[in-house]
Design an enzyme around this catalytic site. Structure first.
Site, PDB file in Angstrom:
ATOM      1  CE1 TYR A 150       5.638   4.748   7.435  1.00 26.07           C
ATOM      2  CE2 TYR A 150       5.748   5.870   9.549  1.00 26.07           C
ATOM      3  CZ  TYR A 150       5.106   5.015   8.685  1.00 26.07           C
ATOM      4  OH  TYR A 150       3.925   4.411   9.065  1.00 26.07           O
ATOM      5  CE  LYS A 154       2.329   5.868   6.340  1.00 25.47           C
ATOM      6  NZ  LYS A 154       1.189   5.193   5.716  1.00 25.47           N
TER       7      LYS A 154
HETATM    8  N1  LIG Z   1       2.198  -0.671  12.604  1.00 27.97           N
HETATM    9  C1  LIG Z   1       2.337   0.577  13.014  1.00 27.97           C
HETATM   10  O1  LIG Z   1       2.847   0.843  14.098  1.00 27.97           O
HETATM   11  C2  LIG Z   1       1.816   1.693  12.142  1.00 27.97           C
HETATM   12  C3  LIG Z   1       1.674   2.957  12.707  1.00 27.97           C
HETATM   13  C4  LIG Z   1       1.195   3.996  11.924  1.00 27.97           C
HETATM   14  C5  LIG Z   1       0.868   3.776  10.615  1.00 27.97           C
HETATM   15  N2  LIG Z   1       1.030   2.532  10.074  1.00 27.97           N
HETATM   16  C6  LIG Z   1       0.659   2.353   8.661  1.00 27.97           C
HETATM   17  O2  LIG Z   1      -0.296   1.334   8.569  1.00 27.97           O
HETATM   18  C7  LIG Z   1      -0.288   0.811   7.247  1.00 27.97           C
HETATM   19  C8  LIG Z   1      -0.342  -0.697   7.330  1.00 27.97           C
HETATM   20  O3  LIG Z   1       0.871  -1.182   7.887  1.00 27.97           O
HETATM   21  P1  LIG Z   1       0.927  -2.321   8.994  1.00 27.97           P
HETATM   22  O4  LIG Z   1       1.386  -1.691  10.239  1.00 27.97           O
HETATM   23  O5  LIG Z   1      -0.318  -3.111   8.995  1.00 27.97           O
HETATM   24  O6  LIG Z   1       2.177  -3.160   8.465  1.00 27.97           O
HETATM   25  P2  LIG Z   1       2.239  -4.436   7.521  1.00 27.97           P
HETATM   26  O7  LIG Z   1       3.623  -4.471   7.018  1.00 27.97           O
HETATM   27  O8  LIG Z   1       1.717  -5.622   8.264  1.00 27.97           O
HETATM   28  O9  LIG Z   1       1.212  -4.109   6.370  1.00 27.97           O
HETATM   29  C9  LIG Z   1       1.526  -3.371   5.226  1.00 27.97           C
HETATM   30  C10 LIG Z   1       1.022  -4.146   4.035  1.00 27.97           C
HETATM   31  O10 LIG Z   1       1.185  -3.368   2.854  1.00 27.97           O
HETATM   32  C11 LIG Z   1       1.688  -4.217   1.840  1.00 27.97           C
HETATM   33  N3  LIG Z   1       2.410  -3.442   0.838  1.00 27.97           N
HETATM   34  C12 LIG Z   1       3.573  -2.779   0.992  1.00 27.97           C
HETATM   35  N4  LIG Z   1       3.936  -2.206  -0.152  1.00 27.97           N
HETATM   36  C13 LIG Z   1       2.970  -2.511  -1.062  1.00 27.97           C
HETATM   37  C14 LIG Z   1       2.801  -2.203  -2.429  1.00 27.97           C
HETATM   38  N5  LIG Z   1       3.704  -1.486  -3.100  1.00 27.97           N
HETATM   39  N6  LIG Z   1       1.690  -2.664  -3.051  1.00 27.97           N
HETATM   40  C15 LIG Z   1       0.771  -3.401  -2.377  1.00 27.97           C
HETATM   41  N7  LIG Z   1       0.895  -3.726  -1.083  1.00 27.97           N
HETATM   42  C16 LIG Z   1       1.994  -3.288  -0.439  1.00 27.97           C
HETATM   43  C17 LIG Z   1       2.614  -5.177   2.592  1.00 27.97           C
HETATM   44  O11 LIG Z   1       2.888  -6.333   1.858  1.00 27.97           O
HETATM   45  C18 LIG Z   1       1.802  -5.442   3.856  1.00 27.97           C
HETATM   46  O12 LIG Z   1       0.919  -6.515   3.689  1.00 27.97           O
HETATM   47  C19 LIG Z   1       0.980   1.355   6.586  1.00 27.97           C
HETATM   48  O13 LIG Z   1       0.626   2.397   5.702  1.00 27.97           O
HETATM   49  C20 LIG Z   1       1.776   1.886   7.763  1.00 27.97           C
HETATM   50  O14 LIG Z   1       2.638   2.922   7.387  1.00 27.97           O
HETATM   51  C21 LIG Z   1       1.486   1.493  10.806  1.00 27.97           C
END
Ligand SMILES: NC(=O)c1ccc[n+]([C@@H]2O[C@H](COP(=O)([O-])OP(=O)(O)OC[C@H]3O[C@@H](n4cnc5c(N)ncnc54)[C@H](O)[C@@H]3O)[C@@H](O)[C@H]2O)c1
Length: 250
Positions: A150, A154
């Protein structure tokens, strides 16, 4: 209403940060194209939004041809003013137990998926002097324990953001990233339900953990807006102060 009649594409809009981002842009007057793999989740996000200005497309950003299909759908709405590359997955594990297949999937979605969307959308963004906000992570700025795949994905998104900002400037295309820490979402459901995890993160996040997805969405909207017209190439931590620490304990 900073996005009145602007066309905004949000990937991964069916949950978490993507859903909150879609809501924020919608509240500010945007026409939305919500992208995700599961129709029912996209419909759930769209339900609270202005039906006339909200569109959904079921697509996988890592699949051959899907990015182009998404951009065609946006073109049918009039083009793209803002692309939020939010969709992502998190593969955990150490070098000893992450398989080549898991590594590949991690890179395919987070890094190559972001590349595919950006490449497909670039002509449309150039045409409207639009901008991109990538959802990277504090995990793209430093390492985590047992999350190296990951972190690699990123880290790629964060540095790609900087380089694309340089290339896009001559065409008026800005490219920025937000770098959240622990945020309540689909990705972190188990963490949110674990008191010990909350306690440990709260020690590192002075403003408290976990973040509300709406707090990340607000900064995404700022970077995408005219208020940030002289901002490009930044990785902006939205982390409750986590990155302010040099890592030494309190
Ligand atoms: N939640 C955290 O703590 C956190 C922290 C830092 C960064 N992020 C980043 O935030 C972003 C959103 O994640 P989140 O935390 O809302 O989690 P989440 O799992 O709720 O949302 C991610 C979404 O992306 C969709 N997705 C995954 N693979 C896909 C693909 N191949 N095509 C289309 N859609 C796809 C999933 O179905 C989901 O709806 C991600 O990039 C994640 O890495 C999250």
């Amino acid at each position: 209403m900073r996005f009145s009649d602007k066309i905004v594409v949000v990937t991964g809009a069916g949950s978490g940060i993507g859903a909150a981002t879609a809501r924020r842009f919608s509240e500010e007057g945007a026409i939305l194209l919500l992208v995700g793999r599961t129709e029912s989740k996209l419909e759930e996000t769209a339900r609270e939004m202005d039906a006339d200005r909200t569109h959904i497309i079921v697509a996988d950003i890592a699949a051959e041809g899907d990015a182009e299909r998404i951009v065609t759908a946006a073109d049918d709405l009039g083009g793209i003013d803002v692309l939020v590359n939010n969709a992502g997955i998190a593969v955990g594990g150490t070098i000893e137990n992450v398989t080549v297949g898991n590594w590949q999937r991690q890179i395919d979605v987070n890094l190559t998926g972001t590349f595919r969307m950006t490449k497909a959308a670039w002509p449309a963004l150039k045409a409207r002097r639009g901008n991109i906000v990538n959802v990277s992570s504090v995990s793209g700025l430093g390492g985590d324990w047992e999350m190296f795949a990951y972190n690699a994905s990123k880290g790629g998104v964060s540095n790609m953001t900087r380089a694309l900002a340089l290339d896009g400037a001559k065409d008026g295309v800005r490219v920025n990233a937000v770098n959240p820490s622990f945020t309540a979402s689909g990705m972190t459901t188990k963490m949110v339900g674990n008191e010990e995890t909350i306690r440990k993160f709260s020690e590192r996040m002075p403003l408290g953990a976990p973040a509300d997805p709406a707090a990340i969405a607000a900064v995404i909207a700022f970077l995408a807006s005219e208020d940030a017209r002289f901002v490009t190439g930044v990785n902006l931590p939205v982390d409750g102060g986590l990155m302010a620490s040099n890592g030494q304990p309190a």
